[in-house]
Scaffold this motif. Structure first.
Motif, PDB file in Angstrom:
ATOM      1  N   ILE A 524       0.897  -1.155   0.090  1.00 17.07           N
ATOM      2  CA  ILE A 524       0.129  -0.193  -0.128  1.00 17.07           C
ATOM      3  C   ILE A 524       0.771   1.179   0.018  1.00 17.07           C
ATOM      4  N   ASP A 525       1.789   1.242   0.739  1.00 14.77           N
ATOM      5  CA  ASP A 525       2.534   2.492   1.106  1.00 14.77           C
ATOM      6  C   ASP A 525       3.933   2.841   0.238  1.00 14.77           C
ATOM      7  N   GLU A 526       4.343   1.485  -0.198  1.00  9.63           N
ATOM      8  CA  GLU A 526       5.828   1.524  -0.994  1.00  9.63           C
ATOM      9  C   GLU A 526       5.946   1.216  -2.443  1.00  9.63           C
ATOM     10  N   ARG A 527       5.399  -0.005  -2.583  1.00 12.21           N
ATOM     11  CA  ARG A 527       5.679  -0.601  -3.866  1.00 12.21           C
ATOM     12  C   ARG A 527       4.163  -0.878  -4.355  1.00 12.21           C
ATOM     13  N   ARG A 528       3.178   0.196  -4.775  1.00 12.46           N
ATOM     14  CA  ARG A 528       1.967  -0.245  -4.923  1.00 12.46           C
ATOM     15  C   ARG A 528       1.734  -1.162  -6.420  1.00 12.46           C
ATOM     16  N   PRO A 529       1.075  -2.263  -6.305  1.00  7.24           N
ATOM     17  CA  PRO A 529       1.139  -3.082  -7.548  1.00  7.24           C
ATOM     18  C   PRO A 529      -0.082  -2.711  -8.374  1.00  7.24           C
ATOM     19  N   MET A 530      -0.466  -3.184  -9.492  1.00  2.00           N
ATOM     20  CA  MET A 530      -1.846  -3.036 -10.224  1.00  2.00           C
ATOM     21  C   MET A 530      -2.775  -3.844  -9.888  1.00  2.00           C
ATOM     22  N   VAL A 531      -2.231  -5.108  -9.256  1.00  2.10           N
ATOM     23  CA  VAL A 531      -2.846  -6.023  -8.629  1.00  2.10           C
ATOM     24  C   VAL A 531      -2.612  -7.166  -8.063  1.00  2.10           C
ATOM     25  N   VAL A 532      -2.970  -7.992  -7.053  1.00  2.00           N
ATOM     26  CA  VAL A 532      -2.352  -8.760  -6.221  1.00  2.00           C
ATOM     27  C   VAL A 532      -2.872 -10.086  -6.737  1.00  2.00           C
ATOM     28  N   VAL A 533      -2.002 -11.071  -7.034  1.00  2.00           N
ATOM     29  CA  VAL A 533      -2.466 -12.541  -7.278  1.00  2.00           C
ATOM     30  C   VAL A 533      -2.165 -13.397  -6.121  1.00  2.00           C
ATOM     31  N   THR A 534      -3.049 -14.078  -5.561  1.00  2.00           N
ATOM     32  CA  THR A 534      -2.909 -15.062  -4.580  1.00  2.00           C
ATOM     33  C   THR A 534      -3.606 -16.364  -4.638  1.00  2.00           C
ATOM     34  N   SER A 535      -3.157 -17.215  -3.866  1.00  2.00           N
ATOM     35  CA  SER A 535      -3.714 -18.409  -3.579  1.00  2.00           C
ATOM     36  C   SER A 535      -3.326 -19.120  -2.324  1.00  2.00           C
ATOM     37  N   ALA A 536      -3.819 -20.293  -2.103  1.00  2.00           N
ATOM     38  CA  ALA A 536      -3.459 -20.877  -0.701  1.00  2.00           C
ATOM     39  C   ALA A 536      -3.857 -22.458  -0.555  1.00  2.00           C
ATOM     40  N   GLY A 537      -2.797 -23.060   0.138  1.00  2.00           N
ATOM     41  CA  GLY A 537      -3.297 -24.558   0.513  1.00  2.00           C
ATOM     42  C   GLY A 537      -4.013 -24.590   1.709  1.00  2.00           C
ATOM     43  N   SER A 538      -4.279 -25.669   2.134  1.00  2.00           N
ATOM     44  CA  SER A 538      -4.916 -26.013   3.520  1.00  2.00           C
ATOM     45  C   SER A 538      -4.277 -25.378   4.673  1.00  2.00           C
ATOM     46  N   THR A 539      -4.982 -24.385   5.387  1.00  2.00           N
ATOM     47  CA  THR A 539      -4.321 -24.003   6.874  1.00  2.00           C
ATOM     48  C   THR A 539      -5.373 -23.665   7.775  1.00  2.00           C
ATOM     49  N   GLY A 540      -5.093 -23.562   8.929  1.00  2.00           N
ATOM     50  CA  GLY A 540      -5.881 -23.137  10.040  1.00  2.00           C
ATOM     51  C   GLY A 540      -5.913 -21.508  10.291  1.00  2.00           C
ATOM     52  N   ALA A 541      -6.919 -20.910  11.024  1.00  2.00           N
ATOM     53  CA  ALA A 541      -7.068 -19.533  11.442  1.00  2.00           C
ATOM     54  C   ALA A 541      -7.875 -19.244  12.388  1.00  2.00           C
ATOM     55  N   ARG A 542      -7.711 -18.345  13.230  1.00  2.00           N
ATOM     56  CA  ARG A 542      -8.429 -17.663  14.545  1.00  2.00           C
ATOM     57  C   ARG A 542      -8.777 -16.479  14.075  1.00  2.00           C
ATOM     58  N   ARG A 543      -9.716 -15.887  14.507  1.00  2.00           N
ATOM     59  CA  ARG A 543     -10.288 -14.469  14.453  1.00  2.00           C
ATOM     60  C   ARG A 543     -11.390 -14.169  15.392  1.00  2.00           C
ATOM     61  N   GLU A 544     -11.224 -13.034  16.265  1.00  2.00           N
ATOM     62  CA  GLU A 544     -12.315 -12.608  16.897  1.00  2.00           C
ATOM     63  C   GLU A 544     -13.674 -12.586  16.139  1.00  2.00           C
ATOM     64  N   GLY A 545     -14.678 -13.237  16.796  1.00  2.00           N
ATOM     65  CA  GLY A 545     -16.090 -12.960  16.286  1.00  2.00           C
ATOM     66  C   GLY A 545     -16.322 -13.939  15.413  1.00  2.00           C
ATOM     67  N   SER A 546     -15.424 -15.015  15.037  1.00  2.00           N
ATOM     68  CA  SER A 546     -15.754 -16.351  14.239  1.00  2.00           C
ATOM     69  C   SER A 546     -15.818 -17.512  15.031  1.00  2.00           C
TER      70      SER A 546
END
Length: 681
Positions: A524-546
C-alpha cells in the motif's frame, strides 16, 4: 563408573528405541534425548572441573582429543555404512538429501540443517533422513566445543581478579542456562519446527547437568531418606514423560523440564548415596549392559529402521522389534571391535595430536562417502525436452490465443514410457524463487521481495501468499515477459495472505501474522502494484467473532483484500489444486509402465472453498480456476503429455506449470484488466 548413570543411559536409549519402533504407549520416548543431554552436561563438566582442581588449567587439546577418541570412531563407521547402504536401497530422489545430511553430520551441524528443512514447506510429506538422529550429537558436540572455551575464559578472569574460579564458572554457566531456557520457551511457541533442533534451545538441558557439578557438595549432604525419595521421584518423572508426553506437546519448551529435572534429581541423589533403591535398579547388569552400548545403539537403530521401511514398507511391530535386536548386536560389536580399542589405545591417549589427526581422517572418510552419494544423485535439466508437451498435449489448438481442452484428452494422458522430470528428480523441479532464496521461512517475518517477468516495467503484478501461489511462478514469469509486467513475489512458507491469526497444526503461527502486516504496508505505502495474485493451500485460522477456522479464514481474506481494494489495488485469487494424498512421483517410479495406477479422483483443492467465499464477499476481486487443466475428466493423472504433474505432496512441478503459461495467460490478462478497472473506480 556410576551404575545409576549407566542405567540412566539405558533408560534414555530404550525410550528412544521404543518411540522409534512405535511401541504402543511410549508416545514421549523422544524425551530420552533430553535425558542424554543432562548426563552429558554433568559428566563433561565434572571432567573439566576436576582438571581445573588438579592442574589449575584446562588443556583444550587433550579435551578435544578425548572427545574425538570417544565419539568419532562409531559415528564415522555408522555414517559410512549408512551412505553405502543408502546407495543400494534408497530411491534416487533420496540420495541428494542423504549426501547433504551425511556431510552435515560429519561436521556436527546437521541439527541446523534439519531445522532449516523442518520449516521448508517443500518438505510436505517428505520421508525422514537416515541420519537425522545425528542432530542430538551435533548439539552435544557444539556444546563440547564452546563450553570448555567459556570455562577457560572464566578461569582466566578469576585468576586475573583473584576470585574463585569455580564461582566464576558457575555464574557463566548459570547465565547461559537461564538464557537458553527462556529462549527455548519463546522459540518453541513461535517456531516449534526450528526450536526442536537448534542448539540455542537445548543448551539449558546440558546446563542443568553441568550446574549440578557445582552443587555436588550440597547434594552429598542429603539424608538417606531424601536421597531415596529424590531418586525415585526423578526416575518416575522420566518414565512418566515417556508415557504421557506426545508429539502434540510443544517441545522442548517448558515441558522438557520434566525429564531434565527428573534426570538431574536421580544424578544428585546418587551423589549422596550410590546404593539407593533406584540406583540398585538402574545398576542391574542388563541395564549396565544397555547403558554401556547406548551410544552405538543410538547410532545404529535409526538407519536400520529407515532402510527397513524402504525395503519392506508396512513392517509390523514384530519386525521393528527384530530390527532393534539387530541394532543391539551391531552396537555391541561396534563397542568391542571399534569404540573401546580406539578409545583406550595408549598411543592415542598419550598424543592428542595423533588422536585428533586420526579423528580428522575419520571425518574425511565419511565426507568422502557423502561425496560419492552426491555424485550418484541424478540432476535436473534446465529446459523441457521437445517430447515433453505437458498441458500443450491437452489443447485443441496449441497456437490459439485462448487454448481450449480437446474433446477427447485420452491420448494426452501418458500411461507409461518417457516422463519429464524423472520421478526421482521431482522434488527438485521447483520454481526458481527457492534457489533465489526468495521465500520467507516459518521462523522469520522478514519480507523477501523478488522480481521476475519484465523487470524493467512499471506495471507490477504482486504474487503474495504461501507455496501454492509460489508454484505458479514459472508460468507467471513467462506471462510477465510477454505482457510487459513486472512479477514481484512475496511468499512465505505455509502462510496465507489474510488478516487472521494463522495456525499450523493447531499452533499459533505468529511470524505469519507479522509478515502479513509488513507485506500489506509495503504493497500500500511503498511498492503499489496494479493487482495482487494470491492462492493458498490448507491452513487453520483464528479470528475474533468467528465460530470456526474456516469462517475465520474467510473473514481474514476479506479483511485483508478489502484493505487493498480501499487503496485501489485489485485482488485475483487462484484455486488450490487437488491433493493426491500420497507422493505421486514415488508411485510413478514404482509403476513405470502404468502411470494410470497413480491417478486419483478429481476433487477440489483444500484451500479453494475459503478463497472462493472471500471473492464473493469482496466486490471487485476475481477468481481463476484451472483445475480442468490439472484434472481433465474424472481423474487427476500423474503424467500429462509426458510431463510429471506433481512433486512434493499436492505441489505441481515447475515443468508442468510452465506448460500451462498460455492457459493462465488467457485467463489472467482479461481478469487483470477487469479487476484494475474495477479498483480504479
Amino acid at each position: 563408573m556410576r551404575g545409576d548413570i549407566e542405567g540412566l543411559r539405558a533408560v534414555a536409549v530404550l525410550m528412544v528405541l521404543a518411540y522409534h519402533a512405535r511401541l504402543p504407549g511410549v508416545s514421549g520416548g523422544f524425551a530420552g534425548v533430553d535425558v542424554f543431554f543432562v548426563i552429558s552436561g554433568f559428566l563433561i563438566t565434572s571432567l573439566l572441573v576436576r582438571e581445573v582442581k588438579h592442574s589449575g588449567r584446562i588443556s583444550l587439546a587433550r579435551f578435544y582429543a578425548r572427545r574425538a577418541r570417544r565419539l568419532l570412531p562409531a559415528a564415522t563407521v555408522v555414517l559410512v555404512v549408512t551412505g553405502l547402504t543408502g546407495l543400494a536401497v534408497l530411491p534416487a530422489e533420496a540420495l541428494g538429501p542423504l549426501a547433504k545430511n551425511i556431510l552435515a553430520s560429519t561436521f556436527y551441524v546437521v541439527n541446523w540443517s534439519l531445522a532449516a528443512q523442518s520449516v521448508d514447506y517443500l518438505a510436505e510429506d517428505a520421508s525422514a533422513s537416515a541420519v537425522q538422529h545425528y542432530w542430538s550429537l551435533s548439539v552435544e558436540e557444539q556444546f563440547y566445543v564452546v563450553w570448555p572455551l567459556l570455562m577457560v575464559a572464566a578461569v582466566w578472569v578469576a585468576v586475573r581478579r583473584r576470585g574463585n574460579p569455580y564461582r566464576w564458572m558457575a555464574w557463566v554457566l548459570g547465565g547461559i542456562t537461564a538464557a537458553s531456557l527462556a529462549w527455548s520457551v519463546v522459540a518453541t511457541h513461535q517456531s516449534p519446527g526450528t526450536a526442536y533442533f537448534v542448539s540455542t534451545t537445548r543448551v539449558w538441558e546440558l546446563g542443568f547437568g553441568a550446574l549440578l557439578v557445582f552443587g555436588v557438595t550440597v547434594a552429598r549432604r542429603l539424608p538417606r531418606s531424601a536421597a531415596e525419595g529424590l531418586a525415585a521421584i526423578g526416575l518416575g518423572v522420566i518414565v512418566a514423560s515417556a508415557l504421557f508426553i506426545s508429539t502434540a506437546t510443544p517441545w522442548p519448551g517448558s515441558v522438557a523440564l520434566l525429564p531434565v529435572v527428573g534426570t538431574t534429581a536421580v544424578i544428585a541423589a546418587g551423589c549422596a548415596y550410590s546404593n539407593t533403591m533406584t540406583a540398585r535398579v538402574l545398576g542391574l547388569a542388563p541395564m549396565r549392559f544397555i547403558g554401556g552400548i547406548s551410544y552405538s545403539l543410538y547410532l545404529w537403530h535409526w538407519p536400520l529402521l529407515v532402510f527397513m521401511d524402504e525395503v519392506r514398507p508396512g513392517t509390523g511391530l514384530r519386525g521393528r522389534i527384530a530390527v532393534m535386536a539387530l541394532a543391539v548386536a551391531l552396537a555391541y560389536a561396534t563397542k568391542v571391535l571399534i569404540e573401546d580399542p580406539i578409545r583406550f589405545r595408549r598411543s592415542l591417549a598419550a598424543s592428542p595430536a595423533k588422536a585428533l589427526t586420526w579423528g580428522a581422517l575419520g571425518m574425511a572418510s565419511s565426507a568422502s562417502v557423502a561425496a560419492v552419494v552426491l555424485v550418484a544423485t541424478p540432476t535436473l535439466d534446465n529446459s523441457l525436452p521437445s517430447w515433453a508437451q505437458g498441458a500443450r498435449a491437452l489443447m485443441a489448438d496449441p497456437s490459439a490465443q485462448s487454448p481450449e481442452l480437446k474433446a477427447d484428452v485420452s491420448d494426452a494422458l501418458s500411461r507409461g514410457g518417457q516422463v519429464y522430470p524423472e520421478p526421482e528428480l521431482a522434488p527438485k523441479d521447483v520454481p526458481k524463487l527457492y534457489t533465489d532464496e526468495c521465500q520467507s521461512q516459518m521462523d522469520s517475518a522478514e519480507v523477501l521481495a523478488c522480481d521476475y517477468g519484465d523487470t524493467n516495467s512499471d506495471q507490477v503484478v504482486a504474487v503474495v501468499g504461501d507455496s501454492k501461489i509460489g508454484q505458479w511462478l514459472p508460468a507467471l514469469d513467462v506471462i510477465g515477459q510477454q505482457e510487459g509486467w513486472l512479477i514481484r513475489t512475496y511468499t512465505k512458507s505455509a502462510c496465507v495472505f489474510a488478516d487472521a491469526d494463522i495456525t499450523v497444526d493447531g499452533k499459533p503461527y505468529e511470524t505469519c501474522s507479522q509478515w502479513n502486516e509488513s507485506v500489506t504496508r509495503e504493497l500500500i505505502d511503498e511498492r503499489r502494484p496494479m493487482v495482487v495474485v494470491t492462492s493458498a493451500g490448507s491452513t487453520g485460522a483464528r479470528r475474533e467473532g468467528s465460530d470456526d477456522g474456516s469462517e475465520a479464514l474467510i473473514a481474514g481474506y476479506s479483511a485483508r483484500w478489502s484493505e487493498l481494494q480501499d487503496s485501489g489495488i485489485g485482488v485475483i485469487a487462484m484455486a488450490d489444486n487437488a491433493h493426491p494424498g500420497s507422493q505421486v512421483y514415488t508411485c510413478v517410479a514404482e509403476h513405470p509402465d502404468d502411470f494410470g495406477a497413480c491417478a486419483f479422483p478429481t476433487g477440489e483443492g483444500r484451500g479453494t472453498q475459503a478463497l472462493l467465499a472471500a471473492v464473493d464477499e469482496v466486490p471487485g476481486s476475481a477468481f481463476i480456476d484451472l483445475t480442468e487443466w490439472l484434472c481433465p475428466g474424472q481423474e487427476c493423472p500423474a503424467v500429462i503429455g509426458n510431463v510429471l504433474v506433481y512433486r512434493q505432496g499436492s505441489h505441481v512441478t515447475a515443468s508442468y506449470i510452465e506448460t500451462l503459461a498460455p492457459v493462465l495467460r488467457a485467463a489472467l490478462v482479461p481478469t487483470t484488466e477487469s479487476v484494475v478497472a474495477s479498483s480504479s473506480r
